[in-house]
Design a protein around this motif. Structure first.
Motif, PDB file in Angstrom:
ATOM      1  N   ASP A  52       0.887  -1.159   0.000  1.00  0.00           N
ATOM      2  CA  ASP A  52       0.000   0.000   0.000  1.00  0.00           C
ATOM      3  C   ASP A  52       0.924   1.209   0.000  1.00  0.00           C
ATOM      4  O   ASP A  52       1.572   1.511   1.006  1.00  0.00           O
ATOM      5  N   GLY A 395      -2.340   2.693  -3.924  1.00  0.00           N
ATOM      6  CA  GLY A 395      -2.442   2.723  -2.471  1.00  0.00           C
ATOM      7  C   GLY A 395      -3.839   3.110  -2.048  1.00  0.00           C
ATOM      8  O   GLY A 395      -4.752   3.240  -2.878  1.00  0.00           O
ATOM      9  N   SER A 396      -4.013   3.271  -0.731  1.00  0.00           N
ATOM     10  CA  SER A 396      -5.344   3.561  -0.181  1.00  0.00           C
ATOM     11  C   SER A 396      -5.464   4.973   0.368  1.00  0.00           C
ATOM     12  O   SER A 396      -6.562   5.506   0.473  1.00  0.00           O
ATOM     13  N   PRO A 405      -5.544  -3.912  -0.129  1.00  0.00           N
ATOM     14  CA  PRO A 405      -5.133  -3.814  -1.528  1.00  0.00           C
ATOM     15  C   PRO A 405      -6.156  -4.419  -2.490  1.00  0.00           C
ATOM     16  O   PRO A 405      -6.194  -4.046  -3.664  1.00  0.00           O
ATOM     17  N   SER A 438       0.677  -2.776  -7.475  1.00  0.00           N
ATOM     18  CA  SER A 438       0.618  -2.927  -6.014  1.00  0.00           C
ATOM     19  C   SER A 438       1.776  -3.764  -5.493  1.00  0.00           C
ATOM     20  O   SER A 438       1.828  -4.090  -4.306  1.00  0.00           O
TER      21      SER A 438
END
Ligand SMILES: [Zn+2]
Length: 489
Positions: A52, A395-396, A405, A438
């Motif tokens: 992430d 990413g978040s 993810p 990712s």
């Protein structure tokens, strides 16, 4: 031979194979491999361990223990949620009541101190917006945090960040425990590493946490302006592993924010925000001028730190790319949410990585349709970026979206959730591309790789969007060590 064999795992949807892991590395992939210890994956799918690439882990951990107002459809509804929380779970005496996750871009009423005062009275109350770029305070909180008389109680950008930082009233040991819980949860979703952009002395914080036993994640510790002198003096360079951390802690990028966000309508754009025409900040806010940005990038990149520039609006992205071009250094742009077509090829040409958080497009599609009306074909433009040769990392931005993810990958691949029509499906990328974005470019696990692995129940290549989003993760390994394991030996 010591080590571990993962038997009967599928790579890239193929027939089951065995993976021999030794000394943290996948040393061999084949049929009938043996060693002291083996685990049967029973045909499950093996993908690289996932990263992430943009989180705020302390903020995320804190948010789990604060009042969630993300469901509020208006300011008065958010205020009512806070009032109910104050009754059910009042804060410790002397501490403010803190809510998180509001999105006011489409509310019919305005968030103001007055709206909060009506239901929270003298209890200092602070709400942090979902995008972290805005804080909404009642009058008692404006007094408490020394803001004093304020026309609305809505603070943006640096004023908001100051409030958020002074809200860290949880004892360090308690917060470290909450972060350890959050890290274990992330590992259970297949995360092996995060780039932590918490606004803190992240190298010191994570050295402490790892020494205390936190070992669920690899951490690349982002560095902010306040700590950059010390980092340069210590000779820290991005990518360098900090000794004595079991290889888990690395120096991350240097982070600088030059604009705001879409929800707060401070992302700096070429065009004005509809409804704000002619007003102050009608294009958003540029918080660092180009003249100030260039010497900062030059200094940190000369010292070996990779600059990561937060830029959301298209003009902020143009300015960031101009600065990278002037300095001649590589780097990253965090978010890169809205881009001019002319800037797409510049990412590859300049060696600038686009660090994008696709689930934010799912949260913000309606806000974008309103405030970036006519421009959304250039928003979260993952397909265009890849087609233009850019390196993309996903990413978040947790707590903005969950540090999961598979949610991120699903959003990138199908650009929808909750049964809605896909939002700009022409900007979708494939599952292979999303996993590679990712996993630092890896998709297919190969002999010689670090044994950072994620074992999942479904084939990601054939899974639907909702299957990707809820992907069951059977096991996660960092350098051959399980950080999550639901398999029986
Ligand atoms: Zn962030």
């Amino acid at each position: 031979m010591t080590g571990l064999v993962l038997r009967n795992g599928r790579i890239d949807g193929g027939d089951p194979v065995d993976l021999l892991i030794d000394d943290g590395v996948v040393v061999q992939i084949g049929i009938g491999l043996t060693c002291d210890r083996s685990i049967d994956l029973e045909g499950r799918h093996v993908v690289p361990g996932l990263w992430d690439d943009h989180v705020h882990l302390s903020q995320h951990a804190l948010a789990q223990h604060r009042v969630d107002v993300s469901a509020a459809g208006s300011a008065s509804e958010a205020a009512a949620i806070m009032a109910a929380a104050a009754m059910v779970r009042p804060p410790e005496p002397g501490l403010p009541l803190v809510g998180v996750g509001f999105r006011d871009g489409l509310w019919p009423d305005s968030p103001t101190a007055t709206v909060l005062n009506a239901v929270t009275g003298v209890l200092p109350t602070v709400l942090i917006s979902a995008d972290l770029h805005c804080c909404w305070l009642n009058t008692a909180a404006l007094d408490r945090f020394g803001v004093g008389a304020h026309p609305t109680g809505i603070l943006r950008e640096d004023d908001a960040f100051r409030i958020t930082e002074s809200l860290r009233d949880v004892p360090e040991s308690v917060l470290d425990g909450w972060v350890a819980d959050a890290a274990r949860t992330a590992a259970s979703r297949g995360v092996v590493g995060v780039v932590d952009f918490e606004m803190a002395d992240n190298l010191a914080v994570w050295s402490r946490r790892i020494a205390a036993g936190s070992n669920s994640l690899r951490i690349a510790a982002g560095i902010y302006t306040e700590h950059v002198d010390a980092a340069i003096a210590a000779g820290h360079r991005t990518g360098q592993i900090i000794p004595g951390t079991q290889g888990l802690l690395a120096v991350g990028p240097f982070k600088i924010l030059i604009d705001g966000s879409l929800n707060t309508r401070t992302a700096f754009c070429v065009d004005e925000y509809p409804g704000l025409e002619g007003q102050h900040h009608s294009h958003g806010m540029l918080t660092v001028s180009p003249d100030a940005l260039v010497p900062v990038l030059r200094r940190v990149s000369d010292a070996g730190l990779l600059p990561a520039v937060h830029a959301i609006g298209d003009d902020a992205n143009r300015i960031a790319l101009d600065a990278f071009e002037t300095v001649g250094c590589r780097g990253r742009i965090e978010h890169a949410q809205l881009l001019r077509d002319a800037d797409l090829p510049r990412f590859a040409a300049l060696g600038v990585v686009a660090s994008v958080q696709p689930e934010q497009a799912m949260d913000d599609r309606d806000v974008a349709d309103r405030y970036w009306a006519g421009r959304t074909s250039r928003a979260f433009a993952l397909r265009s970026l890849l087609d233009a040769g850019a390196t993309v990392v996903l990413g978040s931005d947790a707590p903005v979206a969950p540090p999961d993810p598979w949610i991120t990958i699903a959003a990138a691949v199908v650009r929808t959730r909750d049964g809605l029509e896909a939002w700009h499906p022409e900007q979708s990328i494939t599952a292979v591309e999303a996993i590679a974005a990712s996993a630092h470019g890896r998709y297919r696990v190969a002999a010689g790789d670090f044994a950072d692995l994620c074992v999942v129940e479904r084939d990601p290549l054939t899974a639907t969007g909702s299957e990707l989003r809820a992907m069951p993760v059977a096991a996660t390994l960092i350098a051959g060590r399980f950080t999550h394991n639901s398999l029986t030996a």
